[in-house]
Design a protein around this motif. Structure first.
Motif, PDB file in Angstrom:
ATOM      1  N   ALA A 166      99.925  74.693 -61.398  1.00 16.08           N
ATOM      2  CA  ALA A 166     100.585  73.918 -62.455  1.00 16.08           C
ATOM      3  C   ALA A 166     101.055  74.833 -63.579  1.00 16.08           C
ATOM      4  N   LYS A 207      93.847  58.556 -66.683  1.00 12.41           N
ATOM      5  CA  LYS A 207      92.485  59.004 -66.902  1.00 12.41           C
ATOM      6  C   LYS A 207      92.282  59.449 -68.352  1.00 12.41           C
ATOM      7  N   ALA A 235     100.009  65.789 -69.599  1.00 10.05           N
ATOM      8  CA  ALA A 235      99.249  66.232 -68.427  1.00 10.05           C
ATOM      9  C   ALA A 235      98.915  65.060 -67.517  1.00 10.05           C
ATOM     10  N   ARG A 236      98.527  63.928 -68.096  1.00  6.73           N
ATOM     11  CA  ARG A 236      98.176  62.750 -67.290  1.00  6.73           C
ATOM     12  C   ARG A 236      99.415  62.117 -66.675  1.00  6.73           C
ATOM     13  N   ARG A 242     102.726  69.845 -55.658  1.00  3.51           N
ATOM     14  CA  ARG A 242     101.958  68.860 -54.905  1.00  3.51           C
ATOM     15  C   ARG A 242     101.478  69.428 -53.562  1.00  3.51           C
ATOM     16  N   ASP A 265     103.540  70.279 -61.658  1.00  5.71           N
ATOM     17  CA  ASP A 265     102.484  70.590 -60.709  1.00  5.71           C
ATOM     18  C   ASP A 265     103.042  70.622 -59.295  1.00  5.71           C
ATOM     19  N   GLN A 293     102.003  63.778 -65.703  1.00  7.10           N
ATOM     20  CA  GLN A 293     102.292  64.642 -64.558  1.00  7.10           C
ATOM     21  C   GLN A 293     101.397  64.296 -63.375  1.00  7.10           C
ATOM     22  N   ALA A 294     100.131  64.019 -63.635  1.00  2.00           N
ATOM     23  CA  ALA A 294      99.209  63.676 -62.551  1.00  2.00           C
ATOM     24  C   ALA A 294      99.621  62.377 -61.851  1.00  2.00           C
TER      25      ALA A 294
END
Length: 244
Positions: free
Chosen positions: A116, A233, A197-198, A73, A71, A200-201
């Motif tokens: 992303a 999350k 995915a999480r 930023r 992703d 990466q977040a």
């Protein structure tokens, strides 16, 4: 390893032992029928991409894969300060660098969503060391994007830190195939995708976070990494992630 273009589709060869030409004079009759290099990986073809159900004899299959999310930023902040042309150029550079790094290690650039990208390793081009390949691709993305940031900073005066990339990787079983009816989507779904995915977040700019599964499978690339519990999350319990 530099990205090299294959003369035949690696996916069709690995899955069906079918030598579908991608380049050269032999590819011309195939192109007349719409069979050409895929946008997901130019060493696979649109037969793999558009005729998955017919080729695999199922709408979806279970595969062991490594999933990478990267992703860009501060994209939202930058979108308020950069012109539309500058923002488009920034995204183009990001996509190009990610794609080249992913393809170098036989990954599939499965999705580009806003700022992303999602990549899959081990299908349709199989490799037992797919977790290691995903890690190497992640490092190459960071290296390439760092070089781009430095170039852009020198040209525009932007702080290179504003253009950082966060990356998350997980390995495990996923369901890969065609999902949806009115809008068909060829992709992977499952916990491994959600976890990547999480991760990466949670990754700060310039950082790569991987799961324990990736660490165990890619020990030559992750030796010495220290794990830390993260509250992600959608997950009830903390997930241990490793910065590499």
């Amino acid at each position: 390893m530099p990205f090299s273009q294959s003369m035949i589709c690696k996916g069709c060869w690995e899955q069906m032992r079918l030598p579908v030409p991608l380049r050269g004079p032999a590819s011309l009759p195939f192109r007349a029928f719409g069979i050409r290099p895929s946008r997901m990986n130019p060493n696979t073809c649109t037969l793999c991409e558009l005729m998955f159900t017919r080729v695999m004899k199922a709408r979806k299959i279970t595969v062991d894969v490594s999933v990478l999310f990267a992703d860009l930023r501060d994209y939202t902040t930058l979108s308020q300060s950069l012109s539309a042309d500058s923002l488009q150029s920034l995204l183009d550079d990001f996509y190009d660098e990610c794609a080249t790094a992913i393809w170098e290690f036989d990954g599939l650039l499965n999705k580009t969503v806003g700022d992303a990208v999602m990549a899959i390793f081990n299908f349709p081009i199989p490799h037992q060391d797919h977790a290691e390949r995903a890690v190497l691709a992640a490092r190459e993305i960071q290296r390439r994007c760092q070089s781009r940031r430095e170039h852009r900073a020198a040209q525009s005066g932007l702080d290179g830190g504003e253009l950082g990339v966060g990356i998350g990787i997980d390995s495990g079983q996923a369901s890969f195939g065609e999902f949806g009816r009115s809008h068909r989507d060829l992709t992977a779904i499952g916990t491994v995708v959600n976890t990547a995915a999480r991760a990466q977040a949670a990754a700060e700019a310039g950082r790569i976070l991987v799961t324990r599964a990736v660490c165990e499978r890619a020990q030559s690339q992750t030796a010495g990494s220290q794990g830390r519990k993260y509250r992600l999350k959608g997950f009830e319990k903390p997930i241990e992630l490793y910065a590499i």
